[in-house]
Write a protein that holds these residues in place. Sequence first.
Motif, PDB file in Angstrom:
ATOM      1  N   LEU A 118      21.296  31.594  15.297  1.00 45.31           N
ATOM      2  CA  LEU A 118      20.357  30.851  15.373  1.00 45.31           C
ATOM      3  C   LEU A 118      20.414  29.548  16.305  1.00 45.31           C
ATOM      4  CD1 LEU A 118      17.453  29.847  14.639  1.00 45.31           C
ATOM      5  CD2 LEU A 118      18.529  28.927  12.476  1.00 45.31           C
ATOM      6  N   HIS A 119      19.937  29.707  17.418  1.00 40.66           N
ATOM      7  CA  HIS A 119      20.318  28.378  18.322  1.00 40.66           C
ATOM      8  C   HIS A 119      19.703  27.104  17.876  1.00 40.66           C
ATOM      9  CE1 HIS A 119      21.776  31.009  21.617  1.00 40.66           C
ATOM     10  NE2 HIS A 119      21.111  32.287  21.149  1.00 40.66           N
ATOM     11  N   PHE A 120      20.250  26.061  18.067  1.00 40.82           N
ATOM     12  CA  PHE A 120      19.947  24.822  17.724  1.00 40.82           C
ATOM     13  C   PHE A 120      18.821  24.204  18.646  1.00 40.82           C
ATOM     14  CE2 PHE A 120      24.859  24.411  17.078  1.00 40.82           C
ATOM     15  CZ  PHE A 120      24.706  24.342  15.731  1.00 40.82           C
ATOM     16  N   TYR A 121      18.744  24.862  19.637  1.00 45.25           N
ATOM     17  CA  TYR A 121      17.326  24.665  20.509  1.00 45.25           C
ATOM     18  C   TYR A 121      15.990  24.991  19.765  1.00 45.25           C
ATOM     19  CZ  TYR A 121      14.123  23.634  24.456  1.00 45.25           C
ATOM     20  OH  TYR A 121      13.088  23.280  25.383  1.00 45.25           O
ATOM     21  N   SER A 122      16.149  26.238  19.438  1.00 41.69           N
ATOM     22  CA  SER A 122      15.019  26.968  18.763  1.00 41.69           C
ATOM     23  C   SER A 122      15.072  26.231  17.220  1.00 41.69           C
ATOM     24  CB  SER A 122      15.423  28.211  18.425  1.00 41.69           C
ATOM     25  OG  SER A 122      15.412  29.067  19.610  1.00 41.69           O
ATOM     26  N   LEU A 123      16.032  25.863  16.674  1.00 45.66           N
ATOM     27  CA  LEU A 123      15.937  25.111  15.281  1.00 45.66           C
ATOM     28  C   LEU A 123      15.360  23.645  15.538  1.00 45.66           C
ATOM     29  CD1 LEU A 123      16.757  25.179  12.472  1.00 45.66           C
ATOM     30  CD2 LEU A 123      19.046  24.186  12.834  1.00 45.66           C
ATOM     31  N   MET A 124      15.524  23.078  16.491  1.00 42.58           N
ATOM     32  CA  MET A 124      14.903  21.764  16.837  1.00 42.58           C
ATOM     33  C   MET A 124      13.560  21.885  17.081  1.00 42.58           C
ATOM     34  SD  MET A 124      16.951  19.539  16.658  1.00 42.58           S
ATOM     35  CE  MET A 124      17.823  20.561  15.237  1.00 42.58           C
ATOM     36  N   PHE A 125      12.994  23.151  17.493  1.00 42.54           N
ATOM     37  CA  PHE A 125      11.408  23.468  17.870  1.00 42.54           C
ATOM     38  C   PHE A 125      10.780  23.564  16.270  1.00 42.54           C
ATOM     39  CE2 PHE A 125      11.458  23.382  22.307  1.00 42.54           C
ATOM     40  CZ  PHE A 125      10.197  23.380  22.738  1.00 42.54           C
ATOM     41  N   VAL A 126      11.575  24.598  15.560  1.00 44.79           N
ATOM     42  CA  VAL A 126      11.172  24.932  14.081  1.00 44.79           C
ATOM     43  C   VAL A 126      10.991  23.616  13.483  1.00 44.79           C
ATOM     44  CG1 VAL A 126      12.028  25.769  12.072  1.00 44.79           C
ATOM     45  CG2 VAL A 126      12.197  26.991  14.020  1.00 44.79           C
ATOM     46  N   PHE A 127      11.992  22.518  13.526  1.00 43.04           N
ATOM     47  CA  PHE A 127      11.851  21.192  12.907  1.00 43.04           C
ATOM     48  C   PHE A 127      10.634  20.557  13.445  1.00 43.04           C
ATOM     49  CE2 PHE A 127      16.667  20.804  11.847  1.00 43.04           C
ATOM     50  CZ  PHE A 127      16.431  21.552  10.631  1.00 43.04           C
ATOM     51  N   ALA A 128      10.535  20.386  14.690  1.00 42.35           N
ATOM     52  CA  ALA A 128       9.215  19.904  15.553  1.00 42.35           C
ATOM     53  C   ALA A 128       7.978  19.986  14.595  1.00 42.35           C
ATOM     54  CB  ALA A 128       9.372  19.800  16.714  1.00 42.35           C
ATOM     55  N   PHE A 129       7.568  21.675  14.729  1.00 47.42           N
ATOM     56  CA  PHE A 129       6.656  22.108  14.213  1.00 47.42           C
ATOM     57  C   PHE A 129       6.502  22.010  12.691  1.00 47.42           C
ATOM     58  CE2 PHE A 129       6.338  23.568  18.341  1.00 47.42           C
ATOM     59  CZ  PHE A 129       5.213  23.584  18.925  1.00 47.42           C
ATOM     60  N   GLY A 130       7.719  22.070  11.978  1.00 46.53           N
ATOM     61  CA  GLY A 130       7.531  22.411  10.691  1.00 46.53           C
ATOM     62  C   GLY A 130       7.209  20.876  10.120  1.00 46.53           C
ATOM     63  N   PHE A 131       7.968  19.885  10.613  1.00 44.30           N
ATOM     64  CA  PHE A 131       7.889  18.506  10.132  1.00 44.30           C
ATOM     65  C   PHE A 131       6.100  17.887  10.445  1.00 44.30           C
ATOM     66  CE2 PHE A 131      12.250  18.131   9.694  1.00 44.30           C
ATOM     67  CZ  PHE A 131      12.326  17.859   8.250  1.00 44.30           C
ATOM     68  N   GLY A 132       5.795  18.517  11.673  1.00 38.07           N
ATOM     69  CA  GLY A 132       4.517  18.084  12.268  1.00 38.07           C
ATOM     70  C   GLY A 132       3.348  18.731  11.280  1.00 38.07           C
ATOM     71  N   TYR A 133       3.727  19.907  10.773  1.00 42.36           N
ATOM     72  CA  TYR A 133       2.453  20.461   9.892  1.00 42.36           C
ATOM     73  C   TYR A 133       2.436  19.743   8.604  1.00 42.36           C
ATOM     74  CZ  TYR A 133       0.147  23.968   7.089  1.00 42.36           C
ATOM     75  OH  TYR A 133      -0.480  24.837   6.472  1.00 42.36           O
ATOM     76  N   ILE A 134       3.653  19.338   7.959  1.00 43.92           N
ATOM     77  CA  ILE A 134       3.724  18.647   6.839  1.00 43.92           C
ATOM     78  C   ILE A 134       3.186  17.201   7.080  1.00 43.92           C
ATOM     79  CG2 ILE A 134       5.396  17.437   5.250  1.00 43.92           C
ATOM     80  CD1 ILE A 134       7.375  19.666   5.601  1.00 43.92           C
ATOM     81  N   LEU A 135       3.434  16.347   8.101  1.00 37.62           N
ATOM     82  CA  LEU A 135       2.657  15.121   8.036  1.00 37.62           C
ATOM     83  C   LEU A 135       1.443  15.324   8.570  1.00 37.62           C
ATOM     84  CD1 LEU A 135       3.671  12.125   9.026  1.00 37.62           C
ATOM     85  CD2 LEU A 135       4.101  12.808  11.348  1.00 37.62           C
ATOM     86  N   MET A 136       0.919  16.207   9.424  1.00 41.15           N
ATOM     87  CA  MET A 136      -0.523  16.197   9.507  1.00 41.15           C
ATOM     88  C   MET A 136      -1.380  16.714   8.382  1.00 41.15           C
ATOM     89  SD  MET A 136      -2.824  15.768  11.779  1.00 41.15           S
ATOM     90  CE  MET A 136      -2.150  15.875  13.508  1.00 41.15           C
ATOM     91  N   LYS A 137      -0.645  17.235   7.325  1.00 39.18           N
ATOM     92  CA  LYS A 137      -1.371  17.883   6.122  1.00 39.18           C
ATOM     93  C   LYS A 137      -1.470  16.341   5.233  1.00 39.18           C
ATOM     94  CE  LYS A 137      -0.594  20.620   2.014  1.00 39.18           C
ATOM     95  NZ  LYS A 137       0.367  21.602   1.463  1.00 39.18           N
TER      96      LYS A 137
ATOM     97  N   GLY B 262       7.667  14.915  17.046  1.00 47.82           N
ATOM     98  CA  GLY B 262       8.230  16.293  17.627  1.00 47.82           C
ATOM     99  C   GLY B 262       9.051  16.129  18.846  1.00 47.82           C
ATOM    100  N   GLY B 263       8.495  15.353  19.737  1.00 46.12           N
ATOM    101  CA  GLY B 263       9.057  14.965  21.055  1.00 46.12           C
ATOM    102  C   GLY B 263      10.644  14.687  20.763  1.00 46.12           C
ATOM    103  N   ALA B 264      11.042  13.666  19.733  1.00 50.15           N
ATOM    104  CA  ALA B 264      12.326  13.529  19.603  1.00 50.15           C
ATOM    105  C   ALA B 264      13.163  14.565  19.155  1.00 50.15           C
ATOM    106  CB  ALA B 264      12.487  12.502  18.478  1.00 50.15           C
ATOM    107  N   PHE B 265      12.603  15.615  18.325  1.00 50.10           N
ATOM    108  CA  PHE B 265      13.295  16.755  18.088  1.00 50.10           C
ATOM    109  C   PHE B 265      13.746  17.719  19.241  1.00 50.10           C
ATOM    110  CE2 PHE B 265      11.852  16.159  13.668  1.00 50.10           C
ATOM    111  CZ  PHE B 265      12.930  16.249  12.997  1.00 50.10           C
ATOM    112  N   VAL B 266      12.468  17.662  20.035  1.00 50.84           N
ATOM    113  CA  VAL B 266      12.791  18.647  21.288  1.00 50.84           C
ATOM    114  C   VAL B 266      13.663  17.949  22.269  1.00 50.84           C
ATOM    115  CG1 VAL B 266      11.842  19.310  23.491  1.00 50.84           C
ATOM    116  CG2 VAL B 266      10.481  19.482  21.321  1.00 50.84           C
ATOM    117  N   ARG B 267      13.921  16.707  22.199  1.00 50.26           N
ATOM    118  CA  ARG B 267      15.068  16.308  23.044  1.00 50.26           C
ATOM    119  C   ARG B 267      16.373  16.194  22.529  1.00 50.26           C
ATOM    120  NH1 ARG B 267      12.763  16.934  26.982  1.00 50.26           N
ATOM    121  NH2 ARG B 267      11.696  15.429  28.500  1.00 50.26           N
ATOM    122  N   MET B 268      16.430  16.475  21.116  1.00 44.50           N
ATOM    123  CA  MET B 268      17.691  16.571  20.456  1.00 44.50           C
ATOM    124  C   MET B 268      18.140  17.903  20.657  1.00 44.50           C
ATOM    125  SD  MET B 268      19.174  14.303  18.837  1.00 44.50           S
ATOM    126  CE  MET B 268      20.215  15.302  18.060  1.00 44.50           C
ATOM    127  N   GLY B 269      17.109  18.926  20.775  1.00 49.91           N
ATOM    128  CA  GLY B 269      17.361  20.384  21.399  1.00 49.91           C
ATOM    129  C   GLY B 269      18.167  20.502  22.657  1.00 49.91           C
TER     130      GLY B 269
END
Length: 299
Positions: free
Chosen positions: A39-58, A163-170
């Motif tokens: 599980l690449h960290f870059y992919s994991l950061m994208f999962v975090f970006a969209f996951g937290f984004g979904y929770i926040l938008m909810k 989400g942009g912060a997570f992508v840059r961490m990736g």
Amino acid sequence: MYHAVNQSDIIKSNDTVSLKTDFKIWDPANGINLGFGTLHFYSLMFVFAFGFGYILMKKIFKIDNVDEKFLDPLFTWTLVGTILGARLGHVIFYQPELFKEDFLSVFLPISTKGGLHFTGFSGLASHGATIALIFTTLYYSFKVIKKNPFWVYDRLGIVVALGGAFVRMGNFFNSEIIGKPVDPKSPYALLFPQQSSEYGVTIPRYPTQLFEAVGYVLLFVLLWFLYRKTDKKYQQGWLFGLFFIILWAIRFLVEFLKEPQGDEFIQFAGLNTGQVLSIPFMIAGLVIMLYSKNWKLEK
């Protein structure tokens, strides 16, 4: 990368050799070994970006009393717009030769150079993602939720900043989009040995990925505060305009410390491609903020 080693015995292939240096070295593993794969960290950061984004938008939909049935379509269109737009943006702005040399790699996470092999989605441009998101959100606003697009943009901007912060961490985990050389005595000096094949001898550089990530987190905090504690969310477009100005200003400033990302096809007055492309977005943000007074909602 080669180092001179003061060693009398012959170094064998299974020996461990470490470099003694006062510099801070960033050379992490590519990801987490799951046994059946990595599980690449870059992919994991994208999962975090969209996951937290979904929770926040909810949570935002709940605050604004919006039916949650409109949340999943927004997530889908945002995901499609981000990935497809970011990939096309990178190819158009930085690697247009791929349209001729490896066309399938533009749209799929594969490469046909030297045989067919999986590469994952690499080479993504935030400017392209932004343009695509503007159009996918327009469709969502008019055809799905049937609200003023700026109502959606105001809230989506909050999520995108985080989400942009997570992508840059990736990017940081991948040691990509690295900074220019820096004074070795600087507290920001960092070695990125993973990039020695691309940038030559490993020397101290700015961790520009972290600079952007911190900037985006601060932008998220500001937008969330304004959304929750002020009446600006009733002035449709104001939050989005502010988001555009600050986000692209951060990108514009950090670009001064970055190494070029591929060939710089667009340059003007000493500015690189990323900076030139950021200017129209900042101007658009200012115009949107000025006109937002015409799109006010009753509380």
